[in-house]
Design an enzyme around this catalytic site. Structure first.
Site: not given
Ligand code: PEP
Length: 252
Positions: A10, A12, A96, A98, A168, A174, A214
């Site tokens: 991904n 992003k 996702h 985010e 996730e 991250g 990660s």
């Protein structure tokens, strides 16, 4: 039937079209011959066409990172499933963390987007995961159950069998803090059990469940060895072709 390993990146909000092409040209020889698995990249909308053209014939799947649920309309700044398809992409990430955190994508919206993706024939990668406070309060599985039911609302068992789910945990995205392979396996096993209750055992056994958070070249193998971890969704480590290739080649 064994589930085919699925290794996805991904990107992003990174990479222009030209950068995407350079990456894919670099990646292709590094993963050539790995026909027992699927490799996918989710690119920014502006890079989709170039990425899809660069990937053509290589088996590499190119996808988008989000879509709007309507086919078309007065939705400034949005893109639809048919536009993604027209750009040559065949997959889309939905829900996702985010998107959930910064853009208001809740379970009901994810379910609408999922219906649009399925109607257009795109492969959906539906993301879910608990945050740190929820995990520390012992509520991780309760949160996962609610997200699963809400995000897949209205989907048929056939659709669920064909889609990809990504667990996730928000606290691992991250942050450099990976869930242990055991923690991930427990969450995946729980999700598969809930899928079986909601959509039947055959569908649940067919759904590919990825772990994301990660993932790096040095932890991919131990994650992939777990029975309910069918693949990984990789953010940071998918931005360089050599590190992503090492993840795709986790056992090679
Ligand atoms: C992600 O964005 O889906 C992700 C898992 O990111 P990272 O690998 O950087 O934690």
């Amino acid at each position: 039937m064994a589930r085919e390993p699925f290794l996805a990146g991904n990107w992003k909000m990174y990479k222009t079209g030209d950068e995407a092409v350079k990456f894919i040209e670099e990646l292709k020889p590094l993963i050539r011959g790995l026909d027992d698995r699927r490799t996918a990249l989710a690119a920014p909308a502006t890079a989709l066409r170039q990425a899809a053209e660069a990937a053509a014939g290589s088996g590499l799947i190119v996808g988008a990172q989000n879509l709007h649920w309507a086919q078309e309309g007065a939705y400034t700044g949005e893109i639809s499933a048919s536009m993604i398809k027209a750009a040559g992409a065949t997959m889309v990430i939905l829900g996702h963390s985010e998107r959930r955190q910064f853009f208001g994508d809740d379970d009901a919206l994810v379910a609408k987007k999922l219906a649009a993706a399925l109607a257009a024939g795109l492969l959906p990668v539906v993301c879910l995961g608990e945050n740190l406070a929820e995990r520390e309060a012992g509520r991780a599985f309760e949160v996962l159950a609610a997200q699963l039911q809400g995000s897949l609302a209205g989907a048929t068992p056939e659709a669920v069998a064909g889609l990809v789910l990504a667990y996730e945990p928000v606290w691992a995205i991250g942050t450099g803090r990976t869930a242990t392979a055991e923690q991930a396996q427990q969450a995946h096993e729980f999700l598969r059990g809930r899928l079986a209750e909601l959509f039947g055992r055959p569908a649940a056994e067919a759904t590919r469940i990825l772990y994301g958070g990660s993932v790096k070249p040095d932890n991919a193998k131990s994650l992939m060895e777990r029975p309910d971890i069918d693949g990984v969704l990789v953010g940071g480590a998918s931005l360089k072709a050599d590190s992503f290739a090492k993840i795709v080649r986790y056992d090679a």
